[in-house]
Design a protein around this motif. Sequence first.
Motif, PDB file in Angstrom:
ATOM      1  N   PRO A  78       0.811  -1.226   0.000  1.00 19.51           N
ATOM      2  CA  PRO A  78       0.000   0.000   0.000  1.00 19.51           C
ATOM      3  C   PRO A  78       0.842   1.272   0.000  1.00 19.51           C
ATOM      4  O   PRO A  78       0.475   2.265  -0.629  1.00 19.51           O
ATOM      5  CB  PRO A  78      -0.824  -0.121   1.289  1.00 19.51           C
ATOM      6  N   GLY A  79       1.971   1.254   0.699  1.00 22.03           N
ATOM      7  CA  GLY A  79       2.825   2.424   0.732  1.00 22.03           C
ATOM      8  C   GLY A  79       3.381   2.775  -0.633  1.00 22.03           C
ATOM      9  O   GLY A  79       3.400   3.943  -1.033  1.00 22.03           O
ATOM     10  N   ALA A  80       3.823   1.762  -1.374  1.00 21.95           N
ATOM     11  CA  ALA A  80       4.360   2.000  -2.715  1.00 21.95           C
ATOM     12  C   ALA A  80       3.273   2.503  -3.656  1.00 21.95           C
ATOM     13  O   ALA A  80       3.523   3.365  -4.505  1.00 21.95           O
ATOM     14  CB  ALA A  80       4.990   0.718  -3.260  1.00 21.95           C
ATOM     15  N   LEU A  81       2.055   1.981  -3.508  1.00 18.19           N
ATOM     16  CA  LEU A  81       0.941   2.457  -4.336  1.00 18.19           C
ATOM     17  C   LEU A  81       0.672   3.937  -4.064  1.00 18.19           C
ATOM     18  O   LEU A  81       0.509   4.730  -4.999  1.00 18.19           O
ATOM     19  CB  LEU A  81      -0.309   1.629  -4.049  1.00 18.19           C
ATOM     20  N   LEU A  82       0.642   4.336  -2.798  1.00 19.22           N
ATOM     21  CA  LEU A  82       0.365   5.726  -2.473  1.00 19.22           C
ATOM     22  C   LEU A  82       1.488   6.659  -2.917  1.00 19.22           C
ATOM     23  O   LEU A  82       1.242   7.794  -3.309  1.00 19.22           O
ATOM     24  CB  LEU A  82       0.123   5.868  -0.965  1.00 19.22           C
ATOM     25  N   ARG A  83       2.716   6.189  -2.884  1.00 17.04           N
ATOM     26  CA  ARG A  83       3.818   7.026  -3.376  1.00 17.04           C
ATOM     27  C   ARG A  83       3.731   7.223  -4.884  1.00 17.04           C
ATOM     28  O   ARG A  83       4.086   8.277  -5.406  1.00 17.04           O
ATOM     29  CB  ARG A  83       5.155   6.407  -2.988  1.00 17.04           C
ATOM     30  N   GLU A  84       3.247   6.210  -5.583  1.00 15.89           N
ATOM     31  CA  GLU A  84       3.056   6.356  -7.020  1.00 15.89           C
ATOM     32  C   GLU A  84       1.896   7.305  -7.307  1.00 15.89           C
ATOM     33  O   GLU A  84       1.946   8.096  -8.250  1.00 15.89           O
ATOM     34  CB  GLU A  84       2.806   4.977  -7.654  1.00 15.89           C
ATOM     35  N   VAL A  85       0.856   7.248  -6.485  1.00 14.29           N
ATOM     36  CA  VAL A  85      -0.239   8.212  -6.607  1.00 14.29           C
ATOM     37  C   VAL A  85       0.285   9.623  -6.349  1.00 14.29           C
ATOM     38  O   VAL A  85      -0.075  10.573  -7.064  1.00 14.29           O
ATOM     39  CB  VAL A  85      -1.377   7.859  -5.624  1.00 14.29           C
ATOM     40  N   TRP A  86       1.141   9.771  -5.355  1.00 14.83           N
ATOM     41  CA  TRP A  86       1.738  11.077  -5.052  1.00 14.83           C
ATOM     42  C   TRP A  86       2.489  11.613  -6.273  1.00 14.83           C
ATOM     43  O   TRP A  86       2.421  12.797  -6.580  1.00 14.83           O
ATOM     44  CB  TRP A  86       2.687  10.935  -3.860  1.00 14.83           C
ATOM     45  N   ARG A  87       3.175  10.733  -6.974  1.00 16.26           N
ATOM     46  CA  ARG A  87       3.970  11.156  -8.132  1.00 16.26           C
ATOM     47  C   ARG A  87       3.097  11.721  -9.245  1.00 16.26           C
ATOM     48  O   ARG A  87       3.415  12.764  -9.833  1.00 16.26           O
ATOM     49  CB  ARG A  87       4.794   9.972  -8.680  1.00 16.26           C
ATOM     50  N   VAL A  88       1.982  11.069  -9.547  1.00 16.57           N
ATOM     51  CA  VAL A  88       1.162  11.489 -10.689  1.00 16.57           C
ATOM     52  C   VAL A  88       0.171  12.593 -10.324  1.00 16.57           C
ATOM     53  O   VAL A  88      -0.445  13.180 -11.205  1.00 16.57           O
ATOM     54  CB  VAL A  88       0.398  10.292 -11.294  1.00 16.57           C
ATOM     55  N   LEU A  89       0.032  12.882  -9.034  1.00 19.51           N
ATOM     56  CA  LEU A  89      -0.916  13.901  -8.599  1.00 19.51           C
ATOM     57  C   LEU A  89      -0.271  15.281  -8.677  1.00 19.51           C
ATOM     58  O   LEU A  89       0.873  15.477  -8.254  1.00 19.51           O
ATOM     59  CB  LEU A  89      -1.363  13.614  -7.165  1.00 19.51           C
ATOM     60  N   ALA A  90      -1.001  16.245  -9.227  1.00 19.96           N
ATOM     61  CA  ALA A  90      -0.489  17.599  -9.380  1.00 19.96           C
ATOM     62  C   ALA A  90      -0.368  18.282  -8.025  1.00 19.96           C
ATOM     63  O   ALA A  90      -1.002  17.885  -7.040  1.00 19.96           O
ATOM     64  CB  ALA A  90      -1.405  18.406 -10.294  1.00 19.96           C
ATOM     65  N   ALA A  91       0.452  19.322  -7.985  1.00 20.09           N
ATOM     66  CA  ALA A  91       0.567  20.119  -6.771  1.00 20.09           C
ATOM     67  C   ALA A  91      -0.795  20.712  -6.424  1.00 20.09           C
ATOM     68  O   ALA A  91      -1.479  21.267  -7.285  1.00 20.09           O
ATOM     69  CB  ALA A  91       1.592  21.230  -6.983  1.00 20.09           C
ATOM     70  N   GLY A  92      -1.189  20.563  -5.187  1.00 21.23           N
ATOM     71  CA  GLY A  92      -2.522  20.998  -4.790  1.00 21.23           C
ATOM     72  C   GLY A  92      -3.604  19.985  -5.113  1.00 21.23           C
ATOM     73  O   GLY A  92      -4.784  20.234  -4.853  1.00 21.23           O
ATOM     74  N   GLY A  93      -3.227  18.851  -5.694  1.00 15.69           N
ATOM     75  CA  GLY A  93      -4.199  17.817  -6.022  1.00 15.69           C
ATOM     76  C   GLY A  93      -4.694  17.088  -4.782  1.00 15.69           C
ATOM     77  O   GLY A  93      -4.113  17.196  -3.700  1.00 15.69           O
ATOM     78  N   ARG A  94      -5.774  16.341  -4.962  1.00 17.72           N
ATOM     79  CA  ARG A  94      -6.366  15.651  -3.825  1.00 17.72           C
ATOM     80  C   ARG A  94      -6.632  14.185  -4.134  1.00 17.72           C
ATOM     81  O   ARG A  94      -6.964  13.818  -5.254  1.00 17.72           O
ATOM     82  CB  ARG A  94      -7.671  16.333  -3.410  1.00 17.72           C
TER      83      ARG A  94
END
Length: 243
Positions: free
Chosen positions: A111-127
Amino acid sequence: MSNDVVDLRNFYAQRLGLVARRFVGRGVRQRFADTRGMSVLGIGYATPYLGLFREEAERCLAFMPAVQGVVKWPTDRPSLAALVDELELPLTDSAVDRVLLVHALEMAHDPGALLREVWRVLAAGGRLLAVVPNRRGLWARMDTTPFGHGRPYSRSQINFLLRETWFTPIGWSEALYVPPIARGWFLRSAMAWERAGSTISAPFAGVHIVEATKQVYRAIPARRERSRLVPALEPALAPSPGG
């Protein structure tokens, strides 16, 4: 054990699945109230809820993990769904404005690796909006629904996981207070269960719905230099000049 995409599709075609879609979808929409001009990405099996944004958002995509399988979505238009490696999403950095995780976090091997990948593709200020089974709820205890598979979470566990992966939780809600009983006479009382549970903030809701923002500037712990220990010299008697 992962949910198969066919089982997920069949569940949401049943009466109990329609009830789940209704109540969870209401919570999702309350959190992502306005997505006009934004790009929305669903990861896991988010298609029952992505339809809430398809006509409003600039772009909607559905990424389904390879271990789960993929189905065409939407069924009556060119497909917006793709089979992906959840730890290597085929997107550039900061590519999307909103990410919806459904039937994803609890099924992920890491789960941690999945969320870090989500963090990567999410824009600044994204949710990010994550829908995860509640460890204390009845839905997580019965494997007759997709919410009874994988790892359920308590509120504190989700909070810790999000903070460890560079997200800041900003909003919480729950859904599915109605027990997962598929009988028609019981489902007719689903709205009463949902209203009563949300009114008293009952702890046995089926799912948590947590919204988090991307931490653009992360604190990096400073490393202290170890002080070098110098052994103390013992005083020695020096001979006097006169010997």
